[in-house]
Design an enzyme around this catalytic site. Structure first.
Site, PDB file in Angstrom:
ATOM      1  CG  ASP A  36     -62.727 -30.517  56.136  1.00 11.09           C
ATOM      2  OD1 ASP A  36     -63.575 -30.773  55.261  1.00 11.09           O
ATOM      3  OD2 ASP A  36     -61.799 -31.305  56.435  1.00 11.09           O
ATOM      4  CG  HIS A  68     -66.123 -30.182  52.595  1.00  9.33           C
ATOM      5  ND1 HIS A  68     -65.984 -31.317  53.363  1.00  9.33           N
ATOM      6  CD2 HIS A  68     -67.454 -30.074  52.343  1.00  9.33           C
ATOM      7  CE1 HIS A  68     -67.172 -31.864  53.560  1.00  9.33           C
ATOM      8  NE2 HIS A  68     -68.080 -31.119  52.965  1.00  9.33           N
ATOM      9  CG  MET A  70     -69.087 -29.440  55.930  1.00  6.44           C
ATOM     10  SD  MET A  70     -67.902 -30.479  56.795  1.00  6.44           S
ATOM     11  CE  MET A  70     -66.379 -29.661  56.333  1.00  6.44           C
ATOM     12  CG  MET A 139     -70.125 -35.640  53.264  1.00  2.00           C
ATOM     13  SD  MET A 139     -68.478 -34.988  53.582  1.00  2.00           S
ATOM     14  CE  MET A 139     -68.126 -35.565  55.229  1.00  2.00           C
TER      15      MET A 139
HETATM   16  C1  DX5 Z   1     -65.574 -34.204  58.132  1.00  2.00           C
HETATM   17  C2  DX5 Z   1     -64.639 -33.500  57.181  1.00  2.00           C
HETATM   18  C3  DX5 Z   1     -63.545 -34.368  56.701  1.00  2.00           C
HETATM   19  C4  DX5 Z   1     -62.593 -34.825  57.797  1.00  2.00           C
HETATM   20  C5  DX5 Z   1     -61.871 -36.048  57.336  1.00  2.00           C
HETATM   21  O1  DX5 Z   1     -66.717 -33.451  58.305  1.00  2.00           O
HETATM   22  O2  DX5 Z   1     -65.349 -33.052  56.036  1.00  2.00           O
HETATM   23  O3  DX5 Z   1     -62.833 -33.765  55.640  1.00  2.00           O
HETATM   24  O4  DX5 Z   1     -61.660 -33.852  58.148  1.00  2.00           O
HETATM   25  O5  DX5 Z   1     -61.117 -36.547  58.372  1.00  2.00           O
HETATM   26  P1  DX5 Z   1     -60.795 -38.105  58.510  1.00  2.00           P
HETATM   27  O6  DX5 Z   1     -60.023 -38.507  57.298  1.00  2.00           O
HETATM   28  O7  DX5 Z   1     -60.007 -38.200  59.788  1.00  2.00           O
HETATM   29  O8  DX5 Z   1     -62.124 -38.827  58.590  1.00  2.00           O
HETATM   30 ZN    ZN Z   2     -64.213 -32.426  54.233  1.00  2.00          ZN
END
Ligand code: DX5
Ligand code: ZN
Length: 228
Positions: A36, A68, A70, A139
């Site tokens: 992430d 991923h 963001m 998401m």
């Molecule tokens: C949130 C991230 C996720 C997050 C998931 O913005 O993209 O990948 O790390 O974590 P959990 O499984 O704890 O919701």
């Molecule tokens: Zn993620």
């Protein structure tokens, strides 16, 4: 039986021992690693860049890495993440001006391309680019933090995207990200997802092998439990 892929989000790993902790979840039976990237601009948090990805590759992490993004803008970091060892690069369509161009850029750098849709993002962003996608990430929380609660509206969205993929006879992975736990993973699988990001729902346990084994049992039983 459909193949399910487990993608631990190392955002919930122990950052002081990131290589070691990442290796541990792989040895425990994960299929890929979810990485992430947050920029304190597109989302209100700040995490890891390409140098950390490169360090994991140098540490002999060889499984596919699912990056991923963001971040906003997107394009200038794609070559760096590709060079550092990304397998998949996924971005949010509203974070780039030219979605199709960004998808091409990812492919030109030898990576597989994904689009990530926030809970309120409509599915029509997939129109016209579907055939360029290797992965669609839905998401199930608003992006920015781990350990949030899975939004139930995601179930219908998964079903709708699965229908779109199948009716176009495309081979696109359908990944769900946010709030996945042992308790809800079977129902998510039944809705049509096949890649499961799991952060806090895995790293909060000390025995990764045991929890992954339980998750696999849930996934294997998912059809008998939810399809009647
Ligand atoms: C949130 C991230 C996720 C997050 C998931 O913005 O993209 O990948 O790390 O974590 P959990 O499984 O704890 O919701
Ligand atoms: Zn993620």
């Amino acid at each position: 039986m459909q193949k399910f892929f487990l993608a631990p989000s190392i955002l919930s790993a122990d950052f002081a021992r990131l290589g070691e902790d990442t290796k541990k979840v792989i040895d425990a039976g994960s299929d890929l690693i979810h990485f992430d990237v947050m920029d304190n601009h597109y989302v209100p948090n700040l995490t890891m860049g390409p140098m950390i990805l490169q360090s994991l590759r140098n540490y002999n992490i060889t499984v596919p890495i699912d990056v991923h993004l963001m971040i906003k803008p997107v394009d200038n970091l794609i070559p760096l993440f590709a060079k550092a060892g990304a397998t998949f690069i996924t971005f949010h369509p509203e974070a780039t001006l030219h979605v199709e161009r960004t998808l091409n850029l990812i492919k030109e750098h030898g990576c597989k391309a994904g689009l990530a849709l926030n809970p309120a993002t409509p599915l029509n962003v997939l129109d016209y680019v579907l055939e360029k996608l290797d992965l669609i990430l839905l998401m199930s929380v608003n992006p920015g933090f781990s350990n949030q609660t899975f939004l139930p509206s995601t179930f219908n969205k998964i079903r709708e995207v699965k229908k779109i993929i199948d009716s176009n006879f495309l081979d696109i992975l359908l990944e769900v990200d946010g709030g996945i736990k042992l308790e809800n993973i079977a129902e998510i699988a039944c809705s049509g997802a096949n890649v499961f990001v799991i952060g806090s729902g895995l790293f909060k346990y000390s025995n990764y092998e045991l929890i992954i084994k339980k998750i696999r049992i849930e996934l294997n039983q998912s059809y008998s439990r939810f399809v009647h």
